[in-house]
Design an enzyme around this catalytic site. Structure first.
Site, PDB file in Angstrom:
ATOM      1  N   ASP A 170       0.833  -1.268   0.041  1.00  0.00           N
ATOM      2  CA  ASP A 170      -0.094  -0.186   0.120  1.00  0.00           C
ATOM      3  C   ASP A 170       0.934   1.389   0.029  1.00  0.00           C
ATOM      4  OD1 ASP A 170      -3.059   0.706   0.982  1.00  0.00           O
ATOM      5  OD2 ASP A 170      -1.432   2.305   1.460  1.00  0.00           O
ATOM      6  N   ILE A 171       0.578   2.158  -0.803  1.00  0.00           N
ATOM      7  CA  ILE A 171       1.346   3.379  -0.974  1.00  0.00           C
ATOM      8  C   ILE A 171       1.074   4.158   0.339  1.00  0.00           C
ATOM      9  CG2 ILE A 171       1.979   5.567  -2.252  1.00  0.00           C
ATOM     10  CD1 ILE A 171       0.851   4.096  -4.792  1.00  0.00           C
ATOM     11  N   GLU A 198      -4.531   2.163  -4.567  1.00  0.00           N
ATOM     12  CA  GLU A 198      -3.343   2.062  -4.625  1.00  0.00           C
ATOM     13  C   GLU A 198      -2.577   1.188  -3.761  1.00  0.00           C
ATOM     14  OE1 GLU A 198      -4.295   2.695  -1.392  1.00  0.00           O
ATOM     15  OE2 GLU A 198      -2.557   4.017  -0.798  1.00  0.00           O
TER      16      GLU A 198
END
Ligand code: GH3
Ligand code: MG
Ligand code: MG
Ligand code: MG
Ligand code: MG
Length: 312
Positions: free
Chosen positions: A192-193, A235
């Site tokens: 996950d960003i 994302e």
């Protein structure tokens, strides 16, 4: 075939040029024990750009198709020495489904039931000998167009539009198979960003998309052929890596994390974005969902522990 073949019809010429170009990448196999019938079909196929392989028997055809994976079109006669055209098609369909191989049966026999027999044994279409060039070309090009269409639909159904990575649906389909096949040694990584909302807020949604694509590109580049990367959500990316021990899996994802941290993503207007990712890694679980849930729990720990880290 819908377009008129008239001199000077530019649309037709463009259409034909596209077909010829496409056909050059396709192998066509002609199976007929009559040399003259075989040469006729082969020469028509060559005229339309196909790379042509010829066989005089069903057995020869099976060997030829096993040796040449570019063959996507088979034109088969019915009466052949050894196995006949129906048996050839029946055997081929066990390994070559309709999304991989288009089959056209062909025969000069007047039997009205033969057409249905060919279709029942797995043929897509049928041609009576003698046939006109025009009918031959129409049937061949419609069947090969259908292969293209199936390929396009498969691509749309399995690939994420923004990043080109396998999508969530495909990840579960392939992932289940990988889980069954690789019970000993499959690692799941949930990525996950970090603070991505802040990136969207600071640079705008379009720049956010550019950043997602850049991270996806790194995820894809770090994946070996046997791995299954995916865009799991907005994302977030999920990756399955078979055959790595716990330590090796952690090191694998650590390299990805460091690579993403090191990159500057150009926005094309002189600015660039730097970002980091957090990764939860899991190497055990009773099924794929359990592994992903555990990887997700560890991702949460990586976030809580300060982000930009791999939680094994
Ligand atoms: P955290 O470090 O806790 O992950 O913080 P975060 O801000 O990244 O939080 P979260 O992962 O929950 O944020 C996801 C955000 O990603 C919310 C959503 O607006 C944005 N997003 C999801 N999909 C897309 C997309 O396709 N494009 C863009 N630009 N943004 C997206
Ligand atoms: Mg024959
Ligand atoms: Mg998220
Ligand atoms: Mg979140
Ligand atoms: Mg996030």
């Amino acid at each position: 075939c819908v377009l008129k073949n008239t001199p000077g019809n530019i649309d037709y010429l463009v259409w034909l040029a596209q077909r010829l170009d496409r056909n050059r990448r396709i192998g066509a196999l002609v199976v007929d024990d009559s040399p003259s019938a075989r040469k006729l079909a082969a020469s028509l196929l060559r005229m339309y750009g196909f790379r042509v392989v010829e066989a005089g028997t069903g057995e020869e055809a099976l060997r030829a198709i096993a040796a040449d994976t570019s063959v996507r079109l088979l034109i088969s006669d019915y009466e052949l020495p050894g196995i006949d055209g129906l048996e050839l098609i029946r055997r081929l369909r066990a390994t070559h489904a309709r999304d991989r191989l288009s089959i056209i049966g062909i025969s000069g026999s007047g039997s009205p039931s033969l057409l249905a027999q060919f279709l029942k044994h797995g043929a897509n279409d049928f041609l009576h000998k003698p046939y006109s060039r025009e009918e031959f070309f129409c049937r061949v090009s419609q069947n090969v167009d259908n292969l293209d269409l199936i390929g396009t639909l498969q691509d749309l159904a399995t690939r994420d539009f923004l990043t080109g990575l396998p999508n969530r649906r495909h990840f579960f389909d392939r992932g289940m198979q990988m889980f069954e096949a690789e019970r000993c040694g499959l690692a799941a990584g949930m990525i996950d960003i970090d603070h991505f909302k802040h990136i969207n807020d600071s640079y705008g949604h379009d720049a956010g998309d550019v950043a997602i694509k850049a991270v996806a590109d790194r995820v894809a580049r770090h994946a070996r052929v046997q791995d299954l990367p995916s865009r799991f959500g907005g994302e977030e990316f999920a990756v399955l890596v078979p055959g790595l021990s716990g330590d090796a899996a952690r090191a694998h994802f650590e390299r990805l994390r460091a690579d993403v941290e090191a990159m500057a993503i150009p926005l094309g207007d002189g600015r660039s974005i730097r970002l980091t990712i957090s990764i939860g890694v899991c190497t055990t679980g009773g099924d794929l969902s359990a592994m992903l849930a555990e990887a997700d729990r560890r991702l949460y720990l990586a976030k809580a522990g300060g982000r930009n880290r791999v939680e094994p």
